[in-house]
Design an enzyme around this catalytic site. Sequence first.
Site, PDB file in Angstrom:
ATOM      1  N   LYS A 265      17.631  26.850  41.057  1.00 49.58           N
ATOM      2  CA  LYS A 265      16.286  27.342  41.335  1.00 49.58           C
ATOM      3  C   LYS A 265      16.147  27.581  42.840  1.00 49.58           C
ATOM      4  O   LYS A 265      16.528  26.748  43.651  1.00 49.58           O
ATOM      5  CB  LYS A 265      15.243  26.325  40.859  1.00 49.58           C
ATOM      6  CG  LYS A 265      13.825  26.866  40.844  1.00 49.58           C
ATOM      7  CD  LYS A 265      12.878  25.912  40.145  1.00 49.58           C
ATOM      8  CE  LYS A 265      11.485  26.500  40.012  1.00 49.58           C
ATOM      9  NZ  LYS A 265      10.545  25.599  39.317  1.00 49.58           N
ATOM     10  N   GLU A 358       2.421  19.028  25.360  1.00 49.64           N
ATOM     11  CA  GLU A 358       1.019  18.620  25.427  1.00 49.64           C
ATOM     12  C   GLU A 358       0.567  17.838  24.197  1.00 49.64           C
ATOM     13  O   GLU A 358      -0.219  16.886  24.310  1.00 49.64           O
ATOM     14  CB  GLU A 358       0.133  19.856  25.613  1.00 49.64           C
ATOM     15  CG  GLU A 358       0.270  20.526  26.967  1.00 49.64           C
ATOM     16  CD  GLU A 358       1.435  21.478  27.066  1.00 49.64           C
ATOM     17  OE1 GLU A 358       1.659  22.039  28.155  1.00 49.64           O
ATOM     18  OE2 GLU A 358       2.140  21.674  26.037  1.00 49.64           O
ATOM     19  N   ARG A 386      -3.454  23.696  23.338  1.00 49.51           N
ATOM     20  CA  ARG A 386      -2.350  23.500  22.396  1.00 49.51           C
ATOM     21  C   ARG A 386      -2.472  22.183  21.635  1.00 49.51           C
ATOM     22  O   ARG A 386      -1.765  21.966  20.654  1.00 49.51           O
ATOM     23  CB  ARG A 386      -1.024  23.499  23.163  1.00 49.51           C
ATOM     24  CG  ARG A 386      -0.866  24.645  24.120  1.00 49.51           C
ATOM     25  CD  ARG A 386       0.421  24.535  24.906  1.00 49.51           C
ATOM     26  NE  ARG A 386       1.385  25.496  24.404  1.00 49.51           N
ATOM     27  CZ  ARG A 386       2.615  25.629  24.870  1.00 49.51           C
ATOM     28  NH1 ARG A 386       3.048  24.845  25.822  1.00 49.51           N
ATOM     29  NH2 ARG A 386       3.428  26.527  24.376  1.00 49.51           N
TER      30      ARG A 386
END
Length: 632
Positions: A265, A358, A386
């Site tokens: 990254k 979640e 969600r």
Amino acid sequence: MDVPCTDPALGRGLLGRVSGPADPRMLPADRLGELAGEIRGFLIEKVCAAGGHLGSGLGMVELTIAPHRVFDSPRDALLFDIGHQGYVHKLLTGRQERFATLRQAGGLSGYLCRAESAHDVIENSHASTALSYADGLAKARALAGETDRAVVAVIGDGAMTGGMVWEALDNIAAAPHRPVIIVLNDNGRSYAPTTGALAAHLARQHHNGESAPRAGPVSAQNVFTSLGLAYVGPVDGHDIPATERALHQGRALARPVVVHVLTVKGKGFPLAEEDEADCFHAVGVIDPATGRPPAPPRRHRKRPAPRTWTGIFGSELLALARRRPDLVAVTASMLRPTGLHVMAEVLPERVFDVGIAEQHAVVSAAGLATGGYHPVVALYSTFLNRALDQVLMDVALHRLPVTFVLDRAGVTGPDGPSHHGMWDISVLGIVPGMRIAAPRDAARLRELLREAVTVTDGPTCLRIPKATTGHDIRYLARMDGVDILHLSTGRSLDVLLVAAGTTAADAVEAARALEREEGIGSTVVDPRWLIPVNPALTRLAARYRLVVTVEDNIRTAGFGTHLAQACTDQGITTPVHNLGLPQAFIPHGTRNSLLADTGLDAGGITAAVLAAHHQLLRCAPIFRTTSMRRPE
């Protein structure tokens, strides 16, 4: 539609010649590194100048070039899980000349966007969805007899921690006759280092008896082969020829396969590569040489930097946790974005990052509450959508004391429709026993958080925006928990303005304008706790001829709807006019401009109150005014 790049500044070099994914396929292999370097330089320059997701795009350069050379988009579907992986994809599909408008009103979306290009198959920027899309699309291709069209899903190792991924894998692996190519972009990070057993398992795969990543089918057992999936890799995702070979091998298997690709990254930008805190995942305007925002003008340098809502929440929660050993915190791979890193640095054993999951976060919090603790679950507002079933059936049904702190509530700005937190009041307002608060300033955030964590008989929720806090708005009086912020003097008080959360400042400004310019007297109140509706608020509403509510949630089933219903239930005939966000997907832009566009700035509130007031006058020519003493 894709538009070829004609910008003279981009005409130099290879990138300027790319008007679609067919162009990289025509390049000889020995020029691909040059193209990757140009893309990386372009991203650093443009994103540092305008803001946006930086680290993820830099890590995706070669891993986007290779699939576009192996597959034929859009005939072959390239699905990118979480759209901020798609910046390079935008460049390779002919959107270079519009890149300067990234995340600006009317410009390119900061995520993938179906309206921008036929190459953007999906645009939902919530994590862990791409494999389910891929499963359904592969089924559709099979039903249509289109067996020559590949379905490729690029997903990060952080997103692999989401439960929906494993539901999709369960289906994909069970159908060996339906090929799906899963490109696992493994950089060990999402917003922060990837946590959990999967991360440890992937790390072992990195060093599976080899000194370097490799490409080729692997027979050794791992979590994917145990499910029946083929496995290729791991392969160096910054080596384009090696990645191409792995993708060709994966396609040739003609069955569901995981192509495990290792990337870094922030690749090519040392500040991002070495950033343990992942501050370069997404950036504002920064100096690429230092990674810091530009220095403010000299006259502003002595002013303290404004504090964010997120920062104030994080510091206040730590202060409470120091005094309350029963307070714990839970998040879903968003430790730093929600401010919980402050507590995690001091009390790491009481902060739980469950990965991009979640639903699990909410039920795990329910378990903590069942065990005698008071969990504070910090998520982005839009991501809690969600887990509605878990909030409803696993927390509220059991009347458990769980506090939800929803960051990025309301209009967030440049992140666009998938990130606006504009549904939480409507969604959570139907949950029995749920108490919802909206602080208007930093002082109220601290106050309401302290109140929330003392509740023991059910869930609570605080919603905070993506913004700096500004000045505290003092109240003139507090009546049974309702703050009086403005009271017209020397005039009849015809209008009650009920301002939810951060709309308070604009509501007060609107009330002053109505009094000054139109001679309309009004009272502005902040209920602090929005739901359930405070009976003191309905009693107050009964004393006025018009009530106007203001909220940065959708009007449908929002706070204003709840207040109107409460007034109706009590036989109060005062009209309640609701101002809020439209029931629509709001595009990206600056937060202030979007609030103004939807009529939620001071001018919009003033105009709406004036229109409602005039309508009331037309309906009732004999307009009886009421007076109200200043509250004691």
